[in-house]
Design an enzyme around this catalytic site. Structure first.
Site, short mmCIF file in Angstrom:
data_model
loop_
_atom_site.label_atom_id
_atom_site.label_comp_id
_atom_site.label_asym_id
_atom_site.label_seq_id
_atom_site.Cartn_x
_atom_site.Cartn_y
_atom_site.Cartn_z
N SER A 29 0.82 -1.21 0.00
CA SER A 29 0.00 0.00 0.00
C SER A 29 0.85 1.26 0.00
CB SER A 29 -0.94 0.01 1.20
OG SER A 29 -0.24 -0.23 2.37
N HIS A 31 -2.52 -2.31 -5.98
CA HIS A 31 -2.89 -1.99 -4.59
C HIS A 31 -4.39 -2.02 -4.43
CE1 HIS A 31 -3.28 1.21 -1.24
NE2 HIS A 31 -3.33 -0.02 -0.73
N GLU A 33 -5.23 0.70 -7.19
CA GLU A 33 -4.16 1.55 -7.74
C GLU A 33 -3.22 0.65 -8.53
OE1 GLU A 33 -2.77 3.33 -4.08
OE2 GLU A 33 -3.57 5.28 -4.66
N ASN A 43 -3.13 6.73 -0.15
CA ASN A 43 -2.58 6.77 1.21
C ASN A 43 -1.71 8.00 1.43
OD1 ASN A 43 -3.91 4.53 2.03
ND2 ASN A 43 -2.22 3.12 1.69
#
Ligand code: T1G
Length: 687
Positions: A402, A423, A435, A473
């Site tokens: 991540s 991801h 992602e 993130n």
């Protein structure tokens, strides 16, 4: 745009405007002309309208909204269809949605293929059916069914449509739909105009519906307007009802919520496009997927492929972990069957595609291998070293990391061009966002294959470049940092979470941590307390799973403010010598929401996202950013980038000396332009 074929005495009119026969100005004009020619031609006794390609019609052309629309306008065109003295029959296959279904409602009869879907999803665009749908549908199917279809916006099957009287005949797929519609039109005789059907006022149905769907109705503008329009159908003559519908539509289409929801619709689709992708690029075949790690993420990832009919080999190091992982997958499918979301045989078919193994070398025949073990670079490097030895040449090698550096992972293999990030967001079998992280050497056909595969399994893929946390993130990180600083300075978890809930997020940062587990990443040493989070963890307050974290939880996991957590936070402040202060909701908004926008702009500026709408897609599909604001970047543009800058400057001291306001936001704010145009150096004033 329009093709016509005369079958003896029935004229077939075909809508042909790929990809979805959207009813743009040219198609509306051509359809009007074809109708007038058919009406004037004595050889034509009846008319059939159908769609070319995979569907009947995907609705009005959304790209025309906000512009002056060419005549005939859709409501007028549909009135012309309905006013025809010759029977007009709609032959519906694939989808008839929005204005597409409204065209079918203007026809005198409707024949549908068994697999067809019929719906009025305008509410999901912040609109209502604006071409007579709110007046015709209730007349045909009744108020109750019309409220469900229009206010909730979910399409229905052809069978359900037949049950409620929306379609007159359902035709099996192997039967010729056009032929059936032509025969029906030839024999039906009289016209039947929906606008002439009687309508009963049924107030109690409105009250019952409103009570059942209060939350959905109260949050946004469109659901309320939909109900008002349907109520008008029960109270006003057709012509006045249509006029009321049109005024409600005009109000919605100019509103911020509709603009944002239309943006979200296109952002999802734009995200699937890779800049500078050669049109003839060949995708790699993916017949079998390998998943390394049968934990929460690995199991969820595997389900995406199993549910799409793609075989999966799932690898673990210990039998117990493997059995646990397979058990969770089976239980998840079982739950879907119990809820009626899946048939038992579909669940069994999915499970039959799963090959659990402890033998790493069993990955040798996989076309794509996804590593889903815990976030430790050394562990991942060891795995990719082994993968390099085991995976077949040309296999796609992905990490579900991540935030770790894909290029560093790729560097331990002899095939960095085949390594990339995939991801998923937890729970991986539910969250739509993926992602697709493109390393410095990742080959373009891998990125293209990954994007197509993600869409095939029902995800919203977004291309990201390698930086810490990629797009999502990284963008959300400031929210967590500032939330903890605000907690130390005097705010409460409930106050901070409330600001986010009121903004429209599904939950606030502390609710999220309690759900996910406060102990994720904790060093497990209760003597080492340097943050509020460590203080809570040291006291065994790990969140919902231990009955308490930032909040206390009852046996049904219902949250309540926690005096214990408050005391731990107060004790931490005292030991740290912090004197708490009153903190406003405005400060919380700037420091935990404006900073998300600021980081998103930095992601765009650094080239880690292709376009600002991709960042919106990440916010919408990965973090529950309220869809009716369009996503973080679209929302900020609506608020005004200069407002964002002013807010961040106002709290610059609290944000600290290391905090940088994105130059891109400053440029966009000062030149009143979008982020993408600011990035392109276009300082022209916003049109
Ligand atoms: N207008 C303009 N473009 C549209 C469009 C539309 N209605 N629907 C799809 N597209 C584009 C889409 O952006 C994409 O473009 C391409 O077509 C393929 O779409 C008066 C006011 C029909 C189920 O809400 O749900 O009617 O990326 O990838 O997966 O009351 O498209 O290729 O450049 O989604 O096969 C109401 C919206 C409009 C339906 C097909 N209608 N569309 O799904 O293809 S408002 C809707 C869909 C209205 C009236 C009101 C889906 C689909 P590009 P796609 P798909």
């Amino acid at each position: 745009m329009i093709e016509t074929v005369l079958h003896a005495d029935v004229l077939e009119i075909v809508l042909n405007s790929p990809p979805v026969n959207a009813l743009g100005g040219a198609l509306r004009r051509d359809l009007a002309v074809a109708l007038r020619v058919a009406s004037a031609d004595d050889a034509v006794r009846a008319i059939v309208i159908r769609g070319a390609g995979k569907l009947f019609c995907g609705g009005a052309d959304i790209t025309e909204f906000g512009q002056v629309r060419a005549k005939p306008l859709l409501p007028d065109l549909i009135n012309e269809i309905e006013s025809s003295v010759k029977p007009v029959v709609a032959a519906v296959h694939g989808s008839a949605l929005g204005g597409g279904l409204e065209v079918a409602l203007g026809c005198h009869y409707r024949i549908a293929a068994a697999t067809a879907k019929l719906g009025l999803p305008e509410v999901s665009l912040g609109l209502l059916p604006g071409a007579g749908g709110t007046q015709r549908l209730p007349r045909l199917v009744g108020v109750e069914a019309a409220l469900d279809m229009i206010v909730l916006g979910a399409p229905i099957s052809a069978m359900r449509a037949a049950e409620i009287g929306l379609v007159d005949e359902v035709v099996d797929d192997e039967v010729d739909l056009a032929g059936s519609a032509i025969a029906f039109a030839r024999n039906v005789g009289a016209v039947r105009r929906t606008r002439d059907l009687p309508m009963d006022a049924e107030e109690q149905l409105f009250e019952k519906f409103a009570a059942r769907h209060a939350r959905k109705i109260d949050t946004l503008d469109a659901p309320k307007a939909c109900i008002a329009a349907i109520r008008a159908a029960t109270e006003l003559p057709f012509g006045e009802g249509v006029a009321h519908e049109r005024s409600l539509f005009a109000e919605l289409v100019e509103g911020a919520q509709s603009k944002a929801l239309c943006h979200a619709f296109f952002a999802e689709r734009a995200a699937a496009k890779i800049d500078n992708l050669p049109a003839d690029i060949a995708l790699r075949p993916v017949r079998r997927v390998g998943v390394i790690g049968a934990g929460t993420m690995g199991g969820g990832i595997a389900m995406n492929f199993l549910s799409t009919g793609i075989a999966v080999t799932i690898v673990e190091t210990e039998q117990a972990a493997l059995d646990r992982g397979v058990g969770v997958i089976r239980a998840n499918y079982g739950a879907s069957v119990a809820r009626g979301r899946l048939k038992a045989e579909q669940a069994e078919a999915a499970m039959s595609l799963l090959t659990p193994t402890l033998v790493f070398e069993d990955l040798a025949d996989c076309d794509l291998v996804i590593e889903a073990v815990y976030e430790n670079m050394e562990v991942k490097k060891q795995i990719f070293c082994r993968l390099d030895q085991v995976a077949r040449p040309g296999a796609m090698l992905a990490s579900n990391t991540s935030y770790l550096d894909i290029d560093e992972i790729a560097s331990v293999t002899g095939r960095p061009q085949d390594v990339f990030g995939l991801h998923f967001f937890s729970p991986a079998n539910v969250m739509k966002l993926v992602e697709v992280v493109r390393g410095a050497q990742t080959s373009l056909d891998i990125v293209a294959t990954a994007m197509a595969l993600a869409r095939k399994v029902g995800k919203v893929p977004v291309v990201a470049r390698v930086c810490h946390g990629f797009i999502g993130n990284r963008m959300m990180h400031p929210r967590k940092v500032e939330a903890f600083k605000l907690l130390e300075e005097g705010a409460t978890p409930a106050q901070i979470d409330r600001v986010h809930l009121n903004f429209g997020m599904p939950m606030g940062p502390f609710q999220m941590m309690d759900l996910a587990g406060c102990d994720i990443g904790w060093h497990r040493d209760p003597e080492r307390v340097t943050t509020i989070l460590e203080a809570l963890c040291a006291e065994g307050r790990w969140g919902q799973k231990t009955g308490g974290g930032f909040y206390d939880y009852d046996t049904e996991r219902k949250a309540s403010p926690s005096p214990v957590a408050q005391a731990i936070i107060a004790d931490f402040r005292e030991r740290a010598g912090i004197v708490s202060r009153e903190i406003s909701d405005e400060e919380i908004t700037v420091r935990t929401i404006y900073t998300i926008v600021n980081e998103g702009a930095a992601v765009l500026e650094g080239g880690y996202a292709q376009r600002s709408s991709d960042i919106d897609a990440v916010g919408l599909y990965g973090y529950g950013w309220p869809r009716h604001t369009g996503g973080p970047m679209f929302w900020a543009e609506h608020v005004g980038f200069d407002t964002i800058v002013a807010g961040l400057e106002k709290y610059s001291e609290e944000l600290g000396p290391d905090f940088q306001i994105s130059p891109l936001i400053r440029h966009a704010g000062s030149s009143k332009t979008s982020l993408d145009r600011a990035k392109a150096g276009d300082g022209a004033c916003k049109s």
